[in-house]
Design an enzyme around this catalytic site. Sequence first.
Site, PDB file in Angstrom:
ATOM      1  N   GLU A 164      -4.217 -11.066  -2.767  1.00  0.00           N
ATOM      2  CA  GLU A 164      -5.274 -10.306  -3.462  1.00  0.00           C
ATOM      3  C   GLU A 164      -5.021  -8.806  -3.488  1.00  0.00           C
ATOM      4  O   GLU A 164      -5.483  -8.106  -4.381  1.00  0.00           O
ATOM      5  CB  GLU A 164      -6.656 -10.583  -2.845  1.00  0.00           C
ATOM      6  N   CYS A 216      -4.159 -16.763   4.314  1.00  0.00           N
ATOM      7  CA  CYS A 216      -3.940 -16.362   5.701  1.00  0.00           C
ATOM      8  C   CYS A 216      -4.642 -17.314   6.679  1.00  0.00           C
ATOM      9  O   CYS A 216      -4.170 -18.420   6.904  1.00  0.00           O
ATOM     10  CB  CYS A 216      -4.356 -14.909   5.890  1.00  0.00           C
ATOM     11  N   HIS A 262      -1.547 -12.042   1.951  1.00  0.00           N
ATOM     12  CA  HIS A 262      -2.774 -11.800   1.182  1.00  0.00           C
ATOM     13  C   HIS A 262      -2.432 -11.377  -0.246  1.00  0.00           C
ATOM     14  O   HIS A 262      -2.293 -10.179  -0.517  1.00  0.00           O
ATOM     15  CB  HIS A 262      -3.590 -10.679   1.836  1.00  0.00           C
TER      16      HIS A 262
END
Length: 545
Positions: free
Chosen positions: A509, A381, A507
């Site tokens: 994750e 990001c 993102h």
Amino acid sequence: MPKYIFVTGGVVSSVGKGTVAASVGRILSVRGLRVSFIKIDPYVNVDAGTLNPYSHGEVFVTDDGGETDLDLGWYERFLDIKTSRMHNITTGQVYSEVIARERRGDYLGQCVQIVPHVTDEIKRRVRLVGESGVDVVVVEIGGTAGDIEGQPFLEAVRQMRLEEGYDNTLFIHVALVPRLKSTGEFKTKALQHSVNELRRIGIQPDIIVARSEQKIDDSSKRKIALFGTLPESAVFCSYDVECVYEVPLILEEQGMGDYIVERLRIGNPRPEWGEWKRVVNLFKKTDKNVRIAVCGKYTKLTDAYVSVKEALIHAGVNLGARVEIGWVETEDIEKEPEKLRMLSEYDGILVPGGFGKRGTEGKIECIRYAREHDIPFLGICFGMQMAVIEFARNVCGIERACSTEIEPETPDPVIDLLPEQKMIDEKGGTMRLGALPIHIKEGTLAHRLYGSTLIYERHRHRYEINHNYWETLQRHGLVFSGLSPDGRRVEIIELPSRFYFLATQFHPEYLSRPNRPEPAYLGFVKAALDKRMGLEKFELPQLVV
Ligand code: GLN
């Protein structure tokens, strides 16, 4: 009828109540039960989106674009489920709803009160999840017993015990039991006081979990049971373990699963721990280390990057490696540029998401170091946006390239507000949020990693790569390997001339699971391992089984 398990906290916050709640969920899901979660955050904010990560840790983003408490991340990772904004209830949401109703005239003639109007709205929200086709809802109440903000929520769940019945509700109280270093003694008094605090408002815990550094001794356990008015078999201990995914196993070993299903009259289906134990064993099987530098600005509180940290760990263990993370404060690099050299000790460099100016020049320098020394790089990001600025300045020769977020008057805004953001002034819940489709270009690194031309990933941003600079950036070798379906947003960039240089506007994750690492992270950690071993070029990962 769904069963409700309410998890309260005592003594201090941030002792791993979320992990215990997630573990309780896992203990029940291995018995074949459908489990869901709610995190209650008693603060007045409507959501976590406007909170400083320093005080509250990471903002976790759900598929539907909820900006939620990081505990939802633990629920998703522990149960391999997807949550949504309805799984995070705050005082702000509850009051907004009640006040809107009052304005509409729904309560005409009545005096609107905390009991019953606010508590009714809390119960309605909890039951909404309970009635979504699950067997059990674990409801974690943030903060500690006795907090002023928490009172209406505790009152609401106290009422739920009466309305749903004893067999359908269970209270678990998690409290810190410190151990004095000098005498080695466990001190249970603060826990006892926090139980009293709960009882004062009419809640008697059914289970107490003592949270301590080490397993508490039998006499402490007896004391907790006696003063907590519980059988000893209802007192459990969540002690420090090396791998957080082991917590359900240590609680199960103490008999928690059987105790809960018996108490809630669920019958006693046999637990199937096979898959979970396989995951935990992965952590024990790591025979190599890999060092990753995470270069950001909230490095003093690593909870601010908890999903990033877990995603790195998941990638590592699935490759048989233990990831050692070095938290690099990029503001320090700005003050003392020679500190940049310490990056040579790392096998990979990651620049995570972020907001605002502080530490940005340091981040850009870290990315330059990664690119020039060909150290595997992953940008997330804001990290991707900084990578574009670095590339524009040092490769394309656009010296003053910047983001309008950092320098509103920059002559070269290579990163600029999304067009649809230009009219938005309000800050809460207005970013480009949630899971969105991404088209991946064939033949790119991203395509090899994801093995697909269409993926969905979660977003949280206002800025993007400015269309006016696309041509220049691409001409100098930057590849846009992922785009939004309309072709207007850049979602993934990569530098094919480097061993592994990839950055994403989304993102990744948030979607990583211990048993299913996310491809961008997996590729990154694999690259870090391979590059150190002297491999010539990046090869796709083979997972250890
Ligand atoms: N501040 C940047 C933006 O709003 C990046 C956000 C982030 O890293 N989550 O676009």
